[in-house]
Scaffold this motif. Structure first.
Motif, PDB file in Angstrom:
ATOM      1  N   VAL A  81       0.843  -1.194   0.000  1.00  0.00           N
ATOM      2  CA  VAL A  81       0.000   0.000   0.000  1.00  0.00           C
ATOM      3  C   VAL A  81       0.883   1.250   0.000  1.00  0.00           C
ATOM      4  O   VAL A  81       1.962   1.263   0.587  1.00  0.00           O
ATOM      5  CB  VAL A  81      -0.922  -0.004   1.239  1.00  0.00           C
ATOM      6  CG1 VAL A  81      -1.752   1.266   1.319  1.00  0.00           C
ATOM      7  CG2 VAL A  81      -1.828  -1.231   1.205  1.00  0.00           C
ATOM      8  N   ASN A 103     -13.895   0.835  -1.092  1.00  0.00           N
ATOM      9  CA  ASN A 103     -13.024  -0.174  -0.496  1.00  0.00           C
ATOM     10  C   ASN A 103     -12.080   0.500   0.487  1.00  0.00           C
ATOM     11  O   ASN A 103     -11.784   1.685   0.359  1.00  0.00           O
ATOM     12  CB  ASN A 103     -12.263  -0.971  -1.565  1.00  0.00           C
ATOM     13  CG  ASN A 103     -11.394  -0.106  -2.445  1.00  0.00           C
ATOM     14  OD1 ASN A 103     -10.424   0.492  -1.972  1.00  0.00           O
ATOM     15  ND2 ASN A 103     -11.728  -0.025  -3.724  1.00  0.00           N
ATOM     16  N   THR A 161      -8.406  -0.282   2.775  1.00  0.00           N
ATOM     17  CA  THR A 161      -7.224  -1.113   2.975  1.00  0.00           C
ATOM     18  C   THR A 161      -6.430  -0.581   4.161  1.00  0.00           C
ATOM     19  O   THR A 161      -6.253   0.634   4.296  1.00  0.00           O
ATOM     20  CB  THR A 161      -6.329  -1.115   1.724  1.00  0.00           C
ATOM     21  OG1 THR A 161      -7.096  -1.503   0.580  1.00  0.00           O
ATOM     22  CG2 THR A 161      -5.164  -2.085   1.896  1.00  0.00           C
ATOM     23  N   GLN A 178      -2.696  -1.529   6.251  1.00  0.00           N
ATOM     24  CA  GLN A 178      -1.480  -2.339   6.196  1.00  0.00           C
ATOM     25  C   GLN A 178      -0.527  -1.945   7.312  1.00  0.00           C
ATOM     26  O   GLN A 178      -0.343  -0.758   7.606  1.00  0.00           O
ATOM     27  CB  GLN A 178      -0.782  -2.166   4.851  1.00  0.00           C
ATOM     28  CG  GLN A 178       0.527  -2.955   4.723  1.00  0.00           C
ATOM     29  CD  GLN A 178       1.165  -2.812   3.364  1.00  0.00           C
ATOM     30  OE1 GLN A 178       0.616  -3.255   2.362  1.00  0.00           O
ATOM     31  NE2 GLN A 178       2.331  -2.184   3.317  1.00  0.00           N
ATOM     32  N   ARG A 224      -2.076  -7.132   6.112  1.00  0.00           N
ATOM     33  CA  ARG A 224      -2.943  -6.208   5.384  1.00  0.00           C
ATOM     34  C   ARG A 224      -4.380  -6.705   5.423  1.00  0.00           C
ATOM     35  O   ARG A 224      -4.645  -7.909   5.334  1.00  0.00           O
ATOM     36  CB  ARG A 224      -2.479  -6.076   3.932  1.00  0.00           C
ATOM     37  CG  ARG A 224      -3.277  -5.055   3.137  1.00  0.00           C
ATOM     38  CD  ARG A 224      -2.655  -4.753   1.785  1.00  0.00           C
ATOM     39  NE  ARG A 224      -2.726  -5.863   0.856  1.00  0.00           N
ATOM     40  CZ  ARG A 224      -1.670  -6.469   0.354  1.00  0.00           C
ATOM     41  NH1 ARG A 224      -0.452  -6.098   0.704  1.00  0.00           N
ATOM     42  NH2 ARG A 224      -1.801  -7.461  -0.498  1.00  0.00           N
ATOM     43  N   THR A 225      -5.329  -5.771   5.558  1.00  0.00           N
ATOM     44  CA  THR A 225      -6.756  -6.084   5.489  1.00  0.00           C
ATOM     45  C   THR A 225      -7.383  -5.296   4.344  1.00  0.00           C
ATOM     46  O   THR A 225      -6.948  -4.183   4.030  1.00  0.00           O
ATOM     47  CB  THR A 225      -7.477  -5.738   6.799  1.00  0.00           C
ATOM     48  OG1 THR A 225      -7.425  -4.317   7.012  1.00  0.00           O
ATOM     49  CG2 THR A 225      -6.819  -6.447   7.978  1.00  0.00           C
ATOM     50  N   PHE A 226      -8.422  -5.875   3.734  1.00  0.00           N
ATOM     51  CA  PHE A 226      -9.096  -5.240   2.600  1.00  0.00           C
ATOM     52  C   PHE A 226     -10.588  -5.525   2.711  1.00  0.00           C
ATOM     53  O   PHE A 226     -11.003  -6.653   2.994  1.00  0.00           O
ATOM     54  CB  PHE A 226      -8.553  -5.795   1.288  1.00  0.00           C
ATOM     55  CG  PHE A 226      -9.240  -5.266   0.054  1.00  0.00           C
ATOM     56  CD1 PHE A 226      -8.917  -4.023  -0.459  1.00  0.00           C
ATOM     57  CD2 PHE A 226     -10.223  -6.013  -0.585  1.00  0.00           C
ATOM     58  CE1 PHE A 226      -9.547  -3.540  -1.590  1.00  0.00           C
ATOM     59  CE2 PHE A 226     -10.863  -5.536  -1.708  1.00  0.00           C
ATOM     60  CZ  PHE A 226     -10.517  -4.289  -2.221  1.00  0.00           C
TER      61      PHE A 226
END
Length: 311
Positions: free
Chosen positions: A10, A159, A161, A163, A184-186
């Motif tokens: 990211v 969205n 994100t 990180q 990381r999350t999304f």
């Protein structure tokens, strides 16, 4: 694509220090996805000595607004420093009267701790928030020589994100030990409603979970060595869930599709090594080897049925 050493990382669009383009194949060190090469983007790290920063503002048509900036601050001279950077971009769509727009808000912070010349720890956190709502039009044939233009929104969609990563470097004399973890999350949600005369299409998708965890450990020879080498190991874990719906209606009938992935898990572990020796000033030999084990588990339900509608 790697950003600050993290696969598909990211924060690659602002506060950039340098970009490296490596000709392929690079599979020995970076895996099977790097057959044709890779792009490694490095964003600016904290500087231990000097205060500094930068800022930029951009305006354009369709109400374009773009703001970006960074600030570097030494906390303890020669030992501890922090760098904060942000990026904001927004712009209306080409059919702005129909509400189309796109925007993203990005930010990251890096903290560098270097108590000795041979040891350092870099901690980082970054976020991305993206929102889209694209305005558009549909075209209907009213008569053989007449068309009708109607608004057709595409969106909204968003969205997010997050990180978090670290980079530990320790020079142990004949070699340097490097350890890099990343998490990381999304999340994503979007809807696409489109009407064209009697035909209506509605699509929506939700991805409430996409979590990514990696660990990489490397031991590398010093760069001034005649024989250069590195060995390492990696761990990759990804878990996600997704729901997608599509409804297509043309009276008196319609079709509906629904795809649900309650869980998709990808686990990969590997080890790699490479050695290079220059036999002469004009040529050298490089030998490398890599072993990867990947396991993918998917639970999926897919359904479709016919709808009875009214004209």
């Amino acid at each position: 694509i790697y950003v600050d050493g993290v696969y598909e990382g990211v924060g690659s669009s602002y506060d950039i220090d340098r970009v490296e383009v490596l000709r392929g194949p690079q599979g020995t060190l970076y895996g099977r996805s790097a057959t044709s090469g890779l792009v490694a983007i490095h964003t600016a790290d904290p500087q231990l000595h000097d205060w500094g920063g930068n800022a930029a503002v951009e305006f354009g048509n369709y109400d374009l607004q773009h703001y970006t900036g960074a600030l570097n601050a030494p906390i303890v001279d020669d030992i501890l420093a922090v760098r904060i950077a942000g990026n904001r971009y927004q712009r209306n769509g080409f059919f702005s009267s129909e509400g189309g727009f796109s925007s993203n808000s990005d930010g990251k912070i890096k903290l560098l701790f270097k108590p000795t010349q041979s040891f350092s720890v870099l901690l980082g956190a970054a976020l991305e928030n993206n929102v889209q709502n694209y305005g558009g039009v549909t075209v209907n044939l009213v008569t053989p020589n007449s068309y009708q233009f109607l608004p057709a929104g595409v969106g909204p969609g968003s969205n997010e994100t997050r990180q978090y990563w670290a980079l530990m470097t320790w020079n142990v004399g004949p070699a340097t030990l490097t350890y890099q973890p990343a998490y990381r999350t999304f999340e994503e949600n979007f809807a696409i409603p489109v009407s064209a005369g009697p035909v209506t299409v509605r699509q929506s998708s939700s991805e409430p979970k996409d979590h990514f965890l990696t660990h990489e450990l490397r031991l590398t020879s010093n760069p001034d060595s005649l024989l250069t080498w590195q060995v390492g190991t990696l761990y990759y874990n990804n878990n996600l869930s997704n729901t997608s719906n599509l409804v297509f209606v043309q009276p008196p009938l319609g079709l509906a599709f629904n795809a649900v992935i309650p869980r998709k898990a990808t686990l990969a572990v590997g080890t790699f090594g490479e050695v290079t020796y220059p036999f002469a000033q004009s040529w050298r030999v490089t030998l490398g080897a890599r072993y990867d084990y990947t396991k993918v588990q998917v639970d999926e339900a897919y359904t479709s049925h016919t709808l009875t509608t009214q004209s």
